[in-house]
Design an enzyme around this catalytic site. Structure first.
Site, PDB file in Angstrom:
ATOM      1  N   GLU A 273       0.852  -1.206   0.000  1.00  0.00           N
ATOM      2  CA  GLU A 273       0.000   0.000   0.000  1.00  0.00           C
ATOM      3  C   GLU A 273       0.883   1.249   0.000  1.00  0.00           C
ATOM      4  O   GLU A 273       0.592   2.226  -0.681  1.00  0.00           O
ATOM      5  CB  GLU A 273      -0.929   0.024   1.216  1.00  0.00           C
ATOM      6  N   TRP A 276       1.818   2.119  -3.345  1.00  0.00           N
ATOM      7  CA  TRP A 276       0.818   2.808  -4.195  1.00  0.00           C
ATOM      8  C   TRP A 276       1.079   4.318  -4.180  1.00  0.00           C
ATOM      9  O   TRP A 276       0.853   5.016  -5.167  1.00  0.00           O
ATOM     10  CB  TRP A 276      -0.612   2.519  -3.705  1.00  0.00           C
ATOM     11  N   TRP A 304     -20.660  13.457 -19.200  1.00  0.00           N
ATOM     12  CA  TRP A 304     -21.109  13.646 -17.817  1.00  0.00           C
ATOM     13  C   TRP A 304     -22.468  14.325 -17.789  1.00  0.00           C
ATOM     14  O   TRP A 304     -22.820  15.052 -18.736  1.00  0.00           O
ATOM     15  CB  TRP A 304     -20.104  14.508 -17.038  1.00  0.00           C
ATOM     16  N   ASN A 339     -10.404   4.030   3.412  1.00  0.00           N
ATOM     17  CA  ASN A 339     -10.119   3.805   1.986  1.00  0.00           C
ATOM     18  C   ASN A 339     -11.248   3.090   1.248  1.00  0.00           C
ATOM     19  O   ASN A 339     -11.628   3.476   0.139  1.00  0.00           O
ATOM     20  CB  ASN A 339      -8.824   3.017   1.832  1.00  0.00           C
ATOM     21  N   TRP A 357     -15.259  13.226 -12.283  1.00  0.00           N
ATOM     22  CA  TRP A 357     -14.406  12.836 -11.151  1.00  0.00           C
ATOM     23  C   TRP A 357     -13.640  14.037 -10.597  1.00  0.00           C
ATOM     24  O   TRP A 357     -13.335  14.100  -9.401  1.00  0.00           O
ATOM     25  CB  TRP A 357     -13.447  11.700 -11.536  1.00  0.00           C
ATOM     26  N   TRP A 380      -8.670   9.017  -7.721  1.00  0.00           N
ATOM     27  CA  TRP A 380      -9.895   9.403  -8.451  1.00  0.00           C
ATOM     28  C   TRP A 380      -9.853   8.871  -9.870  1.00  0.00           C
ATOM     29  O   TRP A 380     -10.855   8.380 -10.390  1.00  0.00           O
ATOM     30  CB  TRP A 380     -10.103  10.924  -8.415  1.00  0.00           C
TER      31      TRP A 380
HETATM   32  C1  LIG Z   1     -11.175   8.575  -4.220  1.00  0.00           C
HETATM   33  C2  LIG Z   1      -9.954   8.421  -3.363  1.00  0.00           C
HETATM   34  C3  LIG Z   1      -9.225   9.548  -2.981  1.00  0.00           C
HETATM   35  C4  LIG Z   1      -8.067   9.422  -2.204  1.00  0.00           C
HETATM   36  N1  LIG Z   1      -7.377  10.550  -1.842  1.00  0.00           N
HETATM   37  C5  LIG Z   1      -6.236  10.433  -1.105  1.00  0.00           C
HETATM   38  C6  LIG Z   1      -5.520  11.596  -0.709  1.00  0.00           C
HETATM   39  O1  LIG Z   1      -5.848  12.739  -1.034  1.00  0.00           O
HETATM   40  N2  LIG Z   1      -4.415  11.407   0.076  1.00  0.00           N
HETATM   41  C7  LIG Z   1      -3.972  10.162   0.443  1.00  0.00           C
HETATM   42  O2  LIG Z   1      -2.957  10.058   1.131  1.00  0.00           O
HETATM   43  N3  LIG Z   1      -4.622   9.056   0.038  1.00  0.00           N
HETATM   44  C8  LIG Z   1      -5.742   9.144  -0.712  1.00  0.00           C
HETATM   45  N4  LIG Z   1      -6.419   8.011  -1.088  1.00  0.00           N
HETATM   46  C9  LIG Z   1      -5.800   6.692  -0.843  1.00  0.00           C
HETATM   47  C10 LIG Z   1      -6.194   5.997   0.464  1.00  0.00           C
HETATM   48  O3  LIG Z   1      -7.573   6.025   0.639  1.00  0.00           O
HETATM   49  C11 LIG Z   1      -5.545   6.630   1.681  1.00  0.00           C
HETATM   50  O4  LIG Z   1      -4.156   6.780   1.498  1.00  0.00           O
HETATM   51  C12 LIG Z   1      -5.774   5.748   2.922  1.00  0.00           C
HETATM   52  O5  LIG Z   1      -7.142   5.584   3.158  1.00  0.00           O
HETATM   53  C13 LIG Z   1      -5.122   6.380   4.109  1.00  0.00           C
HETATM   54  O6  LIG Z   1      -5.429   5.635   5.251  1.00  0.00           O
HETATM   55  P1  LIG Z   1      -4.313   4.867   6.034  1.00  0.00           P
HETATM   56  O7  LIG Z   1      -3.156   5.766   6.269  1.00  0.00           O
HETATM   57  O8  LIG Z   1      -4.981   4.268   7.225  1.00  0.00           O
HETATM   58  O9  LIG Z   1      -3.923   3.745   4.994  1.00  0.00           O
HETATM   59  P2  LIG Z   1      -3.110   2.385   5.183  1.00  0.00           P
HETATM   60  O10 LIG Z   1      -3.969   1.300   4.665  1.00  0.00           O
HETATM   61  O11 LIG Z   1      -2.617   2.245   6.561  1.00  0.00           O
HETATM   62  O12 LIG Z   1      -1.914   2.538   4.142  1.00  0.00           O
HETATM   63  C14 LIG Z   1      -0.624   3.069   4.505  1.00  0.00           C
HETATM   64  C15 LIG Z   1      -0.232   4.209   3.600  1.00  0.00           C
HETATM   65  O13 LIG Z   1      -0.137   3.771   2.251  1.00  0.00           O
HETATM   66  C16 LIG Z   1      -0.559   4.807   1.355  1.00  0.00           C
HETATM   67  N5  LIG Z   1      -1.732   4.341   0.612  1.00  0.00           N
HETATM   68  C17 LIG Z   1      -2.666   3.452   1.009  1.00  0.00           C
HETATM   69  N6  LIG Z   1      -3.579   3.256   0.029  1.00  0.00           N
HETATM   70  C18 LIG Z   1      -3.213   4.062  -0.995  1.00  0.00           C
HETATM   71  C19 LIG Z   1      -3.735   4.308  -2.291  1.00  0.00           C
HETATM   72  N7  LIG Z   1      -4.826   3.681  -2.748  1.00  0.00           N
HETATM   73  N8  LIG Z   1      -3.109   5.197  -3.081  1.00  0.00           N
HETATM   74  C20 LIG Z   1      -1.996   5.821  -2.657  1.00  0.00           C
HETATM   75  N9  LIG Z   1      -1.439   5.614  -1.453  1.00  0.00           N
HETATM   76  C21 LIG Z   1      -2.045   4.755  -0.625  1.00  0.00           C
HETATM   77  C22 LIG Z   1      -0.945   5.994   2.224  1.00  0.00           C
HETATM   78  O14 LIG Z   1       0.145   6.870   2.305  1.00  0.00           O
HETATM   79  C23 LIG Z   1      -1.244   5.345   3.560  1.00  0.00           C
HETATM   80  O15 LIG Z   1      -1.083   6.203   4.653  1.00  0.00           O
HETATM   81  C24 LIG Z   1      -7.610   8.126  -1.833  1.00  0.00           C
HETATM   82  C25 LIG Z   1      -8.352   6.997  -2.223  1.00  0.00           C
HETATM   83  C26 LIG Z   1      -9.514   7.148  -2.955  1.00  0.00           C
HETATM   84  C27 LIG Z   1     -10.270   5.915  -3.369  1.00  0.00           C
END
Ligand SMILES: Cc1cc2nc3c(=O)[nH]c(=O)nc-3n(C[C@H](O)[C@H](O)[C@H](O)COP(=O)(O)OP(=O)(O)OC[C@H]3O[C@@H](n4cnc5c(N)ncnc54)[C@H](O)[C@@H]3O)c2cc1C
Length: 468
Positions: A273, A276, A304, A339, A357, A380
């Site tokens: 993750e 990502w 749209w 997420n 979006w 997005w």
């Molecule tokens: C529509 C949408 C918008 C989002 N906008 C953002 C945003 O503005 N900022 C943001 O940091 N994340 C965003 N995310 C990705 C993700 O939802 C969050 O990073 C995550 O929910 C953060 O929670 P966590 O730290 O508990 O994640 P954990 O599951 O603990 O993951 C650890 C770290 O991995 C990274 N990570 C995890 N999932 C993703 C992902 N899908 N894409 C990129 N990095 C990821 C983050 O830095 C996160 O803190 C978005 C996802 C969606 C579907």
């Protein structure tokens, strides 16, 4: 005493494992400077929730550092401060937002003009975007081979300790943090953020330790459950650089080693993750239009059905779909959304409501404490199906089935939708099936089957254009 150097703090608001700060500290007395630059990013200046976080993060850093605060175009402000202090050198951490390359060039030119050295360091990412290339030397457009290439590079550099810095005493004005007006006053819509978060380096460390002790075990499956506390919630800390991805990576590896194999599956999933985030930045770095334009150009003319009322109901969490509304209310109350629920709410806006979006991306930009130019744009585009390695557009989430699967007892929905607090688990995700649905909760604003058909027809239209 030797002439000072400047440490320009950006999204690296920490003192440990900080390559630019360590180098500045080795070069001489350090003037710590933060510039609130609302001009350079234009439309992408920090949103409201980010500003709340930034205020508290700067307050936290200021406890340890005589931080000089300024407002204005970063390159112009840096030039002024270099002139006023006679600084010999500038140190900063590289940033990857689409406007940053040009800004960093202007900063370099300002340094040359002032006769100061300019030193740029990494630290925001584990791997520089230029370093991860496919066999043809190009950047990756698909996540899995990208992540494999990251793992194949071996472990990221080891984490460094806290820099011992001789902070410079100087004659600069020290305006108070309140002068940046970063927090909301009237109304104070961020009242619910304080209990949810502790911005700053100490809060980041505490959050990481708590996650490793309590969340990592079971993460691989639990990460999809908004009713559980399995994810790290490190995203705002990583975004503001209050913790480095290297610190997160190394601590996770250590936790995995200590558990002698019991955390391998969960740990690998978590590290993936984190990658990502690297992938998102690689995409944005190589495609500066990424936050605004679909990566797949066939989506440019997507039909749209822009409608202000639909957008407003989504923003307010009044769609009549409990899992969507719970997510939007969680976002408003805490500046965060789980997420899985981000995916469901984004899909609902794009597919059920057929809103662009970019509208959702903007709303998240304003309301998320972790609003991040790379992760937000990439996510997005992923949900919309127009990104590099995106979910196919025709895969349309069914919001009530998603709710039943990932919030089976309805605890998450009940937490954020008090009007459904007495609804039993069997109907919580489809209250419209009750003989007497709760009156305070709206009926669904669109019918799932019809919305799905409309979305598929719209997608069919661009596929046809592509074929003709
Ligand atoms: C529509 C949408 C918008 C989002 N906008 C953002 C945003 O503005 N900022 C943001 O940091 N994340 C965003 N995310 C990705 C993700 O939802 C969050 O990073 C995550 O929910 C953060 O929670 P966590 O730290 O508990 O994640 P954990 O599951 O603990 O993951 C650890 C770290 O991995 C990274 N990570 C995890 N999932 C993703 C992902 N899908 N894409 C990129 N990095 C990821 C983050 O830095 C996160 O803190 C978005 C996802 C969606 C579907």
């Amino acid at each position: 005493m030797s002439a000072p150097v400047i440490m320009w703090f950006r999204q690296d608001l920490r003192l440990s494992d900080h390559p630019a700060l360590s180098a500045a500290a080795a070069a001489g007395p350090v003037i710590p400077l933060f510039v609130l630059d609302d001009d350079t990013p234009g439309e992408w200046r920090w949103g409201g929730a980010s500003r709340w976080w930034l205020h508290h993060s700067l307050a936290s850093l200021s406890k340890d550092v005589p931080l000089v605060l300024r407002r204005g175009r970063a390159d112009a402000v840096l030039a002024e401060v270099m002139k006023a202090t006679g600084a010999r050198a500038l140190f900063f951490t590289r940033d990857y937002a689409p406007w940053s390359a040009a800004l960093e060039q202007r900063v370099k030119a300002a340094c040359e003009q002032a006769g100061a050295q300019c030193h740029r360091y990494g630290g925001f990412l584990l791997h520089e975007p230029e370093a991860i290339r496919n066999g043809s030397g190009d950047y990756f457009k698909v996540y899995t081979p990208f992540s494999r290439a990251c793992f194949a590079r071996g472990e990221p550099r080891p984490v460094k300790g806290r820099a011992q810095v001789d902070w410079a005493s100087h004659e600069l004005d020290m305006p108070p943090l309140a002068g940046l007006s970063l927090t909301p006053a009237n109304p104070d819509w961020a009242a619910g953020f304080g209990p949810a978060w502790q911005p700053g380096e100490a809060g980041a460390r505490a959050r990481l330790l708590r996650f490793l002790e309590q969340g990592l075990h079971g993460y691989a499956e639990g990460r999809d459950r908004p009713d559980q506390d399995n994810t790290s919630r490190l995203s705002p800390y990583l975004h503001w650089g209050e913790i480095s991805p290297h610190q997160v990576w190394q601590a996770t590896r250590q936790a995995m080693e200590q558990a002698s194999g019991r955390l391998d599956h969960d740990g690998e999933k978590f590290l993936k993750e984190v990658l990502w985030r690297e992938f998102a930045y690689s995409l944005v770095h190589h495609n500066p239009d990424f936050p605004e334009k679909p990566f797949r150009t066939e989506f440019t003319d997507f039909p749209w059905a822009e409608e202000r009322d639909a957008l407003l109901r989504w923003q307010r969490g009044e769609t009549g779909y409990p899992i969507v509304d719970a997510g939007m209310r969680e976002l408003w109350a805490t500046g965060f959304m789980h997420n899985r629920v981000r995916m469901i709410t984004a899909s609902f806006l794009i597919k059920h409501l057929l809103q662009p979006w970019q509208q959702g991306e903007r709303w998240f930009w304003d309301t998320l404490v972790d609003a991040d130019i790379g992760n937000n744009a990439a996510s997005w585009q992923w949900v919309a199906g127009c990104g590099a390695d995106a979910a196919p557009y025709f895969r349309i989430f069914n919001p009530f089935l998603q709710g039943e699967k990932f919030d089976p007892a309805g605890d998450y929905v009940r937490k954020w939708l008090p009007e459904l607090k007495d609804v039993p688990a069997a109907t919580i995700h489809r209250p419209w099936d009750m003989t007497f649905p709760p009156r305070a909760y709206p009926p669904p604003m669109v019918e799932h089957g019809k919305a799905r058909a409309r979305a598929l027809a719209a997608f069919g239209a661009i596929k046809k254009d592509e074929a003709s």
